[in-house]
Each structure stands twice: as C-alpha cells, then as structure tokens.
Design a protein around this motif. Structure first.
Motif, PDB file in Angstrom:
ATOM      1  N   ALA A 195      39.327  14.917  -4.975  1.00  0.00           N
ATOM      2  CA  ALA A 195      40.129  14.102  -4.446  1.00  0.00           C
ATOM      3  C   ALA A 195      39.588  13.007  -3.405  1.00  0.00           C
ATOM      4  N   GLU A 196      38.734  13.585  -2.708  1.00  0.00           N
ATOM      5  CA  GLU A 196      38.289  12.791  -1.656  1.00  0.00           C
ATOM      6  C   GLU A 196      37.355  11.697  -2.214  1.00  0.00           C
ATOM      7  N   ILE A 197      36.696  11.986  -3.347  1.00  0.00           N
ATOM      8  CA  ILE A 197      35.810  11.052  -4.207  1.00  0.00           C
ATOM      9  C   ILE A 197      36.625  10.000  -4.905  1.00  0.00           C
ATOM     10  N   ARG A 198      37.708  10.522  -5.504  1.00  0.00           N
ATOM     11  CA  ARG A 198      38.630   9.608  -6.081  1.00  0.00           C
ATOM     12  C   ARG A 198      39.090   8.738  -5.002  1.00  0.00           C
ATOM     13  N   MET A 199      39.395   8.945  -3.967  1.00  0.00           N
ATOM     14  CA  MET A 199      39.680   8.021  -2.846  1.00  0.00           C
ATOM     15  C   MET A 199      38.790   7.301  -2.414  1.00  0.00           C
ATOM     16  N   ALA A 200      37.332   7.615  -2.326  1.00  0.00           N
ATOM     17  CA  ALA A 200      36.071   6.982  -1.887  1.00  0.00           C
ATOM     18  C   ALA A 200      36.103   5.869  -2.868  1.00  0.00           C
ATOM     19  N   ARG A 201      36.220   6.060  -4.172  1.00  0.00           N
ATOM     20  CA  ARG A 201      35.880   5.157  -5.312  1.00  0.00           C
ATOM     21  C   ARG A 201      36.967   4.042  -5.151  1.00  0.00           C
ATOM     22  N   ILE A 202      38.264   4.389  -4.814  1.00  0.00           N
ATOM     23  CA  ILE A 202      39.334   3.295  -4.541  1.00  0.00           C
ATOM     24  C   ILE A 202      38.936   2.611  -3.397  1.00  0.00           C
ATOM     25  N   LEU A 203      38.385   3.344  -2.362  1.00  0.00           N
ATOM     26  CA  LEU A 203      38.275   2.389  -1.240  1.00  0.00           C
ATOM     27  C   LEU A 203      36.929   1.480  -1.605  1.00  0.00           C
ATOM     28  N   GLY A 204      36.069   1.717  -2.502  1.00  0.00           N
ATOM     29  CA  GLY A 204      34.805   0.624  -2.892  1.00  0.00           C
ATOM     30  C   GLY A 204      33.630   1.356  -2.440  1.00  0.00           C
ATOM     31  N   GLY A 205      33.599   2.794  -2.255  1.00  0.00           N
ATOM     32  CA  GLY A 205      32.250   3.470  -2.019  1.00  0.00           C
ATOM     33  C   GLY A 205      31.722   3.489  -3.394  1.00  0.00           C
ATOM     34  N   GLY A 238      33.619  16.287  -8.810  1.00  0.00           N
ATOM     35  CA  GLY A 238      34.660  15.980  -9.756  1.00  0.00           C
ATOM     36  C   GLY A 238      34.112  15.037 -11.062  1.00  0.00           C
ATOM     37  N   ILE A 239      32.995  14.695 -10.789  1.00  0.00           N
ATOM     38  CA  ILE A 239      32.568  13.404 -12.025  1.00  0.00           C
ATOM     39  C   ILE A 239      32.010  14.245 -13.018  1.00  0.00           C
ATOM     40  N   LEU A 240      30.949  15.221 -12.857  1.00  0.00           N
ATOM     41  CA  LEU A 240      30.484  16.148 -14.003  1.00  0.00           C
ATOM     42  C   LEU A 240      31.221  17.445 -14.061  1.00  0.00           C
ATOM     43  N   ASP A 241      32.025  17.873 -13.266  1.00  0.00           N
ATOM     44  CA  ASP A 241      32.738  19.081 -13.307  1.00  0.00           C
ATOM     45  C   ASP A 241      31.751  20.102 -13.300  1.00  0.00           C
ATOM     46  N   LYS A 242      30.805  20.218 -12.176  1.00  0.00           N
ATOM     47  CA  LYS A 242      29.855  21.296 -11.985  1.00  0.00           C
ATOM     48  C   LYS A 242      29.848  21.329 -10.541  1.00  0.00           C
ATOM     49  N   PRO A 243      29.303  22.419 -10.108  1.00  0.00           N
ATOM     50  CA  PRO A 243      29.258  22.851  -8.351  1.00  0.00           C
ATOM     51  C   PRO A 243      28.286  22.081  -7.850  1.00  0.00           C
ATOM     52  N   LEU A 244      28.356  21.783  -6.603  1.00  0.00           N
ATOM     53  CA  LEU A 244      27.133  21.106  -5.910  1.00  0.00           C
ATOM     54  C   LEU A 244      26.453  21.880  -5.084  1.00  0.00           C
ATOM     55  N   ASN A 245      25.218  21.773  -4.854  1.00  0.00           N
ATOM     56  CA  ASN A 245      24.290  22.593  -3.837  1.00  0.00           C
ATOM     57  C   ASN A 245      23.270  21.509  -3.407  1.00  0.00           C
ATOM     58  N   HIS A 246      22.374  21.979  -2.387  1.00  0.00           N
ATOM     59  CA  HIS A 246      21.548  21.477  -1.748  1.00  0.00           C
ATOM     60  C   HIS A 246      20.074  21.508  -2.442  1.00  0.00           C
ATOM     61  N   ILE A 247      20.121  22.747  -3.342  1.00  0.00           N
ATOM     62  CA  ILE A 247      18.899  22.943  -4.127  1.00  0.00           C
ATOM     63  C   ILE A 247      18.748  21.748  -5.271  1.00  0.00           C
ATOM     64  N   GLU A 248      19.864  21.279  -5.827  1.00  0.00           N
ATOM     65  CA  GLU A 248      19.680  20.302  -6.700  1.00  0.00           C
ATOM     66  C   GLU A 248      19.639  18.846  -5.923  1.00  0.00           C
ATOM     67  N   VAL A 249      19.982  18.647  -4.757  1.00  0.00           N
ATOM     68  CA  VAL A 249      19.389  17.520  -4.048  1.00  0.00           C
ATOM     69  C   VAL A 249      17.854  17.478  -3.776  1.00  0.00           C
ATOM     70  N   MET A 250      17.457  18.664  -3.315  1.00  0.00           N
ATOM     71  CA  MET A 250      15.987  18.888  -3.237  1.00  0.00           C
ATOM     72  C   MET A 250      15.190  18.536  -4.616  1.00  0.00           C
ATOM     73  N   GLU A 251      15.588  19.001  -5.518  1.00  0.00           N
ATOM     74  CA  GLU A 251      14.970  19.145  -6.923  1.00  0.00           C
ATOM     75  C   GLU A 251      14.870  17.509  -7.531  1.00  0.00           C
ATOM     76  N   THR A 252      16.090  16.795  -7.270  1.00  0.00           N
ATOM     77  CA  THR A 252      16.243  15.524  -7.633  1.00  0.00           C
ATOM     78  C   THR A 252      15.236  14.506  -6.821  1.00  0.00           C
ATOM     79  N   SER A 253      15.371  14.945  -5.317  1.00  0.00           N
ATOM     80  CA  SER A 253      14.423  14.148  -4.519  1.00  0.00           C
ATOM     81  C   SER A 253      13.076  14.385  -5.006  1.00  0.00           C
ATOM     82  N   ASN A 254      12.564  15.349  -5.332  1.00  0.00           N
ATOM     83  CA  ASN A 254      11.189  15.704  -5.775  1.00  0.00           C
ATOM     84  C   ASN A 254      10.771  15.200  -7.226  1.00  0.00           C
ATOM     85  N   MET A 255      11.893  14.992  -8.024  1.00  0.00           N
ATOM     86  CA  MET A 255      11.908  14.522  -9.374  1.00  0.00           C
ATOM     87  C   MET A 255      11.467  12.932  -8.983  1.00  0.00           C
TER      88      MET A 255
END
Length: 271
Positions: A195-205, A238-255
């Motif tokens: 819901a916060e992400i839907r709000m952020a998109r409406i606000l222009g983020g 809410g965009i991809l309907d999958k849980p978020l975690n810091h491991i994914e952040v680090m893995e993508t940064s490395n990629m």
C-alpha cells in the motif's frame, strides 16, 4: 550541525590526507568496490574520526577512502550510516560538511533502491532528478550556522542539471541505459508495504530507499553540486508478489557492479 564538531572532525581527516579532493562520492549498499580503483589510496576509518558514528550494515565498509580516479582527487565514503541505525538526522550531514571543508565542490551520491516505476527491472541504474522526503525529518532542523549555509536553502535544483546532463551523455555513449526519475526516502529499516508503494507511485516516486536525502540536503546547504544515482536492486513491495530481503539487494548490487563502475568512472572523467 555544530560548526565546532564539523571542524574537529575535519581537522582529523585533513591530518591524514595529502591531497585536496575536488569530487566526493558516497557509495551505497553493495557498491563499495569502486573505492578499490583509487590510486594512491589513503583509508580513514569512521570510528577513528571524532564525532562520527560507525556503519553497522552489511555491505558498508565504514571508511573514507581518498586517492586519484582518472587523475582527479577524489574522496569516497565506502559505506554510509543511516537514520534507521539510531543516528540523529543531523549527524547524517557530518560527512558532507567534512568533505566541503576539505575542498569538495561536486558530490556523487549513490544508493541501492527498490523500483517503484514498473518499467524498471533489477539491475537498472537511475539518475535521480528529484526526491521526496518521506522520512518526515531533516538534518537542518535546529540552530543554523551561517558559516555553513543559509537558514532556508533552495531545493529547486538539488540535483544539478549540468551533472545530470553529463550522466546522460555517459549513459548514452557507453551503452549504460540509465533511467531517470524521482527517489523517495522512507526511514526503514523495514521494507515498505504494498500500500505504501502504491501511494509512493501516485505521489510521483520512481524508486524508494532509506538514505541519500539527508546527505543531499546537507550538500545543497553548504553549496556542493550533487549528482544522484540509484541502483535498482529489487522491485518494491507488491509489484512482483515476492518477499524482499537484503540478500537480494547485495546480490543485485554485485551483478551490476561492473556497469556501475563504468558509469561512475566515466562521469568523473567528464566532471
């Protein structure tokens, strides 16, 4: 931020350096490898600098690294500290004020962020053209010292248009394919709700994260020109309907690290 504390911190950092930096770079989560490319490196641990907190987040080395990049004198923050770590908001401005006193005129601020814009994909780089401060706090609250900057800084050009144009030129010339958009800061440390992400998109983020805005406000306050770059490490809640975690952040940064390094190095060359 009290000028006496800034001066005390600056004096320590200055005593360890042998050059005057013209460009500052703040490296976000998983993006710290860029500091390895500096020549004539000098490392200063945050914990050794008076008044500076230490970084407690994985992927943040917690040190200043100064040296040469493309023949230019540069100082990098290899990792940052955050509001959600319990630091007072005004303390987040300290490294920026230190860099300004050292001689920094231009600052590249980077971060790992969640994609709000559904045209983004993990691994994209986004040039920040504006921000929304949803932390509902500000590093400039409190007594202002006119020696640092004006009481009421103008934020209408917080992200310098000339530096944005350089970034666009590099992106096009080197096939980076960088996007452009608005960065929205929330405090964290929890990831946002759908819901916060839907709000952020409406606000222009277009991207959301837990940093950067306090440092940019401080930079504008003391007259430093800013370029902001987000590494889109995941799609927001809410965009991809999958849980978020810091491991994914680090893995993508490395990629994406090689693309990120090429982008920043060539921007520095043109600054």
């Amino acid at each position: 931020m009290e000028l006496t504390k800034i001066v005390e911190s600056y004096n320590y950092v200055k005593s360890k350096m042998n050059q005057v930096p013209e460009i500052g770079i703040i490296l976000g989560s998983g993006l710290g490898e860029l500091a390895d490319l500096l020549e004539e490196k000098i490392i200063i641990k945050y914990g050794d600098v008076p008044n500076m907190p230490t970084s407690t987040v994985k992927g943040h080395a917690g040190q200043f690294v100064s040296g040469k990049l493309h023949g230019k004198n540069v100082i990098m923050m290899q990792g940052r500290f955050h509001y959600y770590e319990g630091n007072p908001m005004e303390l987040l401005s300290l490294p920026v004020y230190i860099m300004e006193k050292l001689g920094v005129k231009k600052l590249i601020v980077t971060n790992a962020a969640g994609g709000i814009n559904t045209s983004f994909v993990p691994g994209d780089l986004m040039i920040i053209n504006d921000h929304i401060n949803f932390a509902f706090n500000n590093p400039l609250i409190g007594t202002n010292d006119e020696e640092i900057g004006t009481r009421f800084p103008d934020m209408s050009n917080a992200y310098d248009k000339d530096l944005i144009n350089i970034a666009k030129e590099v992106s096009k010339g080197y096939g980076i394919g960088a996007k452009e958009g608005v960065y929205l800061m929330m405090t964290g440390p929890n990831y946002e709700t759908p819901a916060e992400i839907r709000m952020a998109r409406i606000l222009g983020g277009d991207a959301v994260g837990m940093s950067t805005v306090p440092e940019v406000i401080a930079a504008v306050h003391c007259g430093i020109k800013v370029l902001g770059i987000s590494c889109i490490t995941n799609m927001a809640a809410g965009i991809l309907d999958k849980p978020l975690n810091h491991i994914e952040v680090m893995e993508t940064s490395n990629m994406v690290k090689d693309k990120f390094k090429k982008f920043v190095i060539n921007i520095v060359a043109k600054m």
